[in-house]
Design a protein around this motif. Structure first.
Motif, mmCIF file in Angstrom:
data_model
loop_
_atom_site.group_PDB
_atom_site.id
_atom_site.type_symbol
_atom_site.label_atom_id
_atom_site.label_comp_id
_atom_site.label_asym_id
_atom_site.label_seq_id
_atom_site.Cartn_x
_atom_site.Cartn_y
_atom_site.Cartn_z
ATOM 1 N N LEU A 1 49.198 28.144 96.373
ATOM 2 C CA LEU A 1 49.326 27.907 97.808
ATOM 3 C C LEU A 1 49.121 26.431 98.093
ATOM 4 C CD1 LEU A 1 47.332 30.950 99.243
ATOM 5 C CD2 LEU A 1 49.813 30.697 99.011
ATOM 6 N N ARG A 2 50.071 25.837 98.732
ATOM 7 C CA ARG A 2 49.979 24.431 99.086
ATOM 8 C C ARG A 2 49.664 24.273 100.567
ATOM 9 N NH1 ARG A 2 55.036 21.440 95.939
ATOM 10 N NH2 ARG A 2 54.389 22.011 93.812
ATOM 11 N N PHE A 3 48.706 23.431 100.816
ATOM 12 C CA PHE A 3 48.314 23.179 102.212
ATOM 13 C C PHE A 3 49.108 21.993 102.740
ATOM 14 C CE2 PHE A 3 45.759 20.990 105.404
ATOM 15 C CZ PHE A 3 45.473 22.038 106.265
ATOM 16 N N SER A 4 49.656 22.144 103.928
ATOM 17 C CA SER A 4 50.405 21.072 104.572
ATOM 18 C C SER A 4 49.900 20.895 106.004
ATOM 19 C CB SER A 4 51.913 21.385 104.577
ATOM 20 O OG SER A 4 52.181 22.521 105.373
ATOM 21 N N ARG A 5 50.353 19.825 106.604
ATOM 22 C CA ARG A 5 49.928 19.542 107.975
ATOM 23 C C ARG A 5 50.426 20.596 108.954
ATOM 24 N NH1 ARG A 5 50.716 12.951 108.668
ATOM 25 N NH2 ARG A 5 49.203 12.341 107.063
ATOM 26 N N LYS A 6 51.509 21.262 108.608
ATOM 27 C CA LYS A 6 52.030 22.296 109.494
ATOM 28 C C LYS A 6 51.041 23.441 109.676
ATOM 29 C CE LYS A 6 56.893 21.410 108.390
ATOM 30 N NZ LYS A 6 58.155 21.996 107.863
ATOM 31 N N HIS A 7 50.205 23.667 108.679
ATOM 32 C CA HIS A 7 49.224 24.745 108.773
ATOM 33 C C HIS A 7 48.172 24.458 109.840
ATOM 34 C CE1 HIS A 7 50.333 25.716 104.330
ATOM 35 N NE2 HIS A 7 51.123 26.355 105.179
ATOM 36 N N LEU A 8 47.968 23.182 110.165
ATOM 37 C CA LEU A 8 46.993 22.842 111.191
ATOM 38 C C LEU A 8 47.427 23.326 112.575
ATOM 39 C CD1 LEU A 8 46.108 19.177 110.110
ATOM 40 C CD2 LEU A 8 44.764 21.245 109.720
ATOM 41 N N THR B 1 48.951 27.545 117.792
ATOM 42 C CA THR B 1 50.044 28.465 118.082
ATOM 43 C C THR B 1 49.526 29.843 118.449
ATOM 44 O OG1 THR B 1 51.453 27.267 116.512
ATOM 45 C CG2 THR B 1 52.152 29.481 117.169
ATOM 46 N N VAL B 2 48.526 30.314 117.709
ATOM 47 C CA VAL B 2 47.938 31.622 118.008
ATOM 48 C C VAL B 2 47.263 31.599 119.380
ATOM 49 C CG1 VAL B 2 46.180 33.284 117.293
ATOM 50 C CG2 VAL B 2 47.636 32.193 115.580
ATOM 51 N N PHE B 3 46.570 30.512 119.675
ATOM 52 C CA PHE B 3 45.901 30.403 120.975
ATOM 53 C C PHE B 3 46.917 30.427 122.117
ATOM 54 C CE2 PHE B 3 44.312 27.937 124.555
ATOM 55 C CZ PHE B 3 43.053 28.492 124.760
ATOM 56 N N LEU B 4 48.011 29.666 121.979
ATOM 57 C CA LEU B 4 49.041 29.629 123.015
ATOM 58 C C LEU B 4 49.687 30.991 123.210
ATOM 59 C CD1 LEU B 4 50.795 26.208 122.266
ATOM 60 C CD2 LEU B 4 49.299 26.737 124.189
ATOM 61 N N LEU B 5 49.949 31.690 122.102
ATOM 62 C CA LEU B 5 50.573 33.003 122.209
ATOM 63 C C LEU B 5 49.662 34.015 122.891
ATOM 64 C CD1 LEU B 5 52.299 33.315 118.703
ATOM 65 C CD2 LEU B 5 53.413 32.954 120.913
ATOM 66 N N CYS B 6 48.373 33.970 122.573
ATOM 67 C CA CYS B 6 47.438 34.977 123.093
ATOM 68 C C CYS B 6 46.977 34.687 124.509
ATOM 69 C CB CYS B 6 46.224 35.080 122.163
ATOM 70 S SG CYS B 6 46.601 35.698 120.509
#
Length: 263
Positions: free
Chosen positions: A3-10, A15-20
């Motif tokens: 698993l590679r971590f990228s800035r997109k994961h931040l 995104t979850v907060f905005l959706l909920c």
């Protein structure tokens, strides 16, 4: 499994907060705005809004309050911000803090203190509901007008003013042709932060004994009466007004940015 971590994961938590907490509640409001008590799609709520004298009168009253408060804040804040930005005082930052300091105090305490002052001046608050509302909102929202104006004026390139003086422009012409256009983005930001809350902030009305409804109190009355459909429809109408105003003011700001780039 690698698993590679990228800035997109931040961006995942945001995104979850905005959706909920933004997108999902908005869809709930849209659902209630365009459905009836049986859950069927209808535009009756929208038609009733524009046919009801109560809602149209409340909208006009809210608009009148917002325009008056915005004008009062502008007339007070612009000279204050201009004097602070152009002065050579070493402690002008301290003076700016004095105007912003009320924001650090609890909102309820500020309005209660203002109510006591108005009571001593007027004797009976019930006789001046509109005046008291305008005074209360101007007092509460004034820092939101001063700060963006001060920021815009303090960052202004002084070479433009010097060029206007070299071309023979007097102080009045320099202000209207140079200073005011260059400070327009700050003025628009202040107007946006004052005008929009002034249309919906009903707490000041209640605390200053103003029995007249504005849009915020009208929405609250519908929800308190369990009429979520009418309350949601009014919320959507206000959201549309806010979107139009924000889109319009952003257009002005982009125009000023392009003009500054050309200069």
């Amino acid at each position: 499994m690698n698993l590679r971590f990228s800035r997109k994961h931040l961006s995942i938590p945001y995104t979850v907060f905005l959706l909920c907490f933004v997108i999902a509640p908005l869809f709930v409001v849209l659902y209630y705005a365009f459905t009836n008590g049986e859950g069927r799609f209808t535009v009756e709520n929208f038609v009733n809004f524009f046919q009801s004298p109560n809602t149209i009168g409340t909208l006009c009253y809210s608009f009148a309050v917002a325009v008056t408060v915005t004008l009062c804040c502008t007339l007070i804040a612009y000279p204050v911000a201009y004097i602070l930005a152009k002065s050579n005082l070493k402690k002008k930052t301290v003076l700016l803090v004095l105007f912003i300091a009320p924001m650090w105090i609890n909102f309820t305490l500020r309005v209660v203190a203002l109510k006591e002052v108005l009571t001593m001046i007027e004797g009976n608050l019930a006789y001046h509901p509109f005046f008291n509302t305008v005074v209360g909102m101007t007092y509460d929202f004034l820092p939101f007008m001063i700060l963006p104006l001060y920021t815009a004026l303090s960052k202004m390139d002084q070479s433009y003013l010097e060029a206007a003086a070299d071309l023979g422009a007097d102080s009045a012409v320099t202000f209207f042709k140079v200073t005011l256009p260059l400070s327009l983005p700050g003025l628009i930001s202040g107007v946006t932060m004052v005008f929009l809350p002034s249309m919906t902030n009903y707490v000041i009305l209640d605390m200053l004994y103003n029995s007249t409804y504005i849009m915020g109190s009208l929405i609250g009355s519908y929800f308190n009466a369990y009429d979520w459909h009418s309350g949601s429809l009014i919320s959507i109408v206000l959201l549309a007004i806010i979107f139009i105003l924000t889109w319009t003011t952003n257009g002005f700001q982009e125009e000023e940015t392009d003009r500054g780039a050309i200069l």
